[in-house]
Design a protein around this motif. Sequence first.
Motif, short mmCIF file in Angstrom:
data_model
loop_
_atom_site.label_atom_id
_atom_site.label_comp_id
_atom_site.label_asym_id
_atom_site.label_seq_id
_atom_site.Cartn_x
_atom_site.Cartn_y
_atom_site.Cartn_z
N VAL A 98 34.00 28.93 29.49
CA VAL A 98 34.10 28.79 30.94
C VAL A 98 35.54 29.08 31.33
N ALA A 99 35.76 30.08 32.16
CA ALA A 99 37.13 30.52 32.40
C ALA A 99 37.29 31.18 33.75
N THR A 100 38.52 31.24 34.21
CA THR A 100 38.89 32.14 35.29
C THR A 100 39.12 33.51 34.65
N LEU A 145 30.11 34.13 28.27
CA LEU A 145 31.32 33.96 29.09
C LEU A 145 30.92 33.89 30.55
N HIS A 146 31.41 32.83 31.24
CA HIS A 146 31.10 32.74 32.67
C HIS A 146 32.21 32.01 33.41
N GLY A 147 32.22 32.20 34.72
CA GLY A 147 33.13 31.48 35.60
C GLY A 147 32.33 30.66 36.59
N THR A 148 33.03 29.93 37.43
CA THR A 148 32.35 29.11 38.43
C THR A 148 32.94 29.35 39.81
N TRP A 159 31.77 35.72 39.93
CA TRP A 159 31.40 37.14 39.89
C TRP A 159 32.42 37.98 39.13
N GLN A 160 33.70 37.65 39.29
CA GLN A 160 34.72 38.42 38.58
C GLN A 160 34.60 38.22 37.07
N VAL A 161 34.34 37.00 36.63
CA VAL A 161 34.19 36.74 35.20
C VAL A 161 32.90 37.36 34.68
N LEU A 162 31.83 37.36 35.47
CA LEU A 162 30.60 38.02 35.04
C LEU A 162 30.85 39.50 34.78
#
Length: 228
Positions: free
Chosen positions: A149-151, A171-174, A179-182
């Motif tokens: 989970v990251a920026t 790998l995902h963001g919140t 969307w940027q991490v996806l």
Amino acid sequence: MLQACLNGSRTAEEHPALPLTPERLAEDAADVAALGVTSVHIHPRDVIGLPTLVGPEVATTIATVRAAVPGIEISVSTHVPGGNRGTLIASWAPLATGRPDIASVHVRDPRWRDLVRSLDQVNVKVDLVVDAQVPLTDLPQGVGRITVVATRDRAESLLRQVEPLGLPILLHGTDADAWQVLDYAALLEHHVRMGLEDTLRLPDGRQARNNAELVALARKRQRSRAPS
């Protein structure tokens, strides 16, 4: 893999389409499975809508979702406040079709190794959640995947930490980073996820109608950004 994270610990007040009951989770799971999702991550709720690990309530949710989407991977979270989580997880042993396939465990949880062992004892695989630089040596048996989970700015350093472990990586963001991490994860060909747990909004800032709208767009972006 594209995983759909359907509800998380969000409340009904945050989004009108947030699925909380077993029936609503099953409906959303069927909708996203039709879009190509092969894994759903859910937070089962008790009768008053709070996240729970209690065996009968977990079993009802899992069995209802599994009946709607046979064969799909069903993931739950162990990041639930209150109660002896090891004892609650042990109660999953006889659940049969009501037992999840995999459960997430956060490495920032002081008891994460104990939780991994508890899950391994009931034949539930572990998705180890990493969102900070922590020592990761001698992983206990049962860890089958790493979720980072990251920026976007921190993703590279966290990936350098977990890639030597040789396990599949999601790998995902919140929220604002989702969307940027996806897009970055798709470019690297790591597993990705999307759903109302991670963000309530589309890339242009509009509120998403539901999980299916988020997942449909995530699938499109995943395919367009993957190396040819």
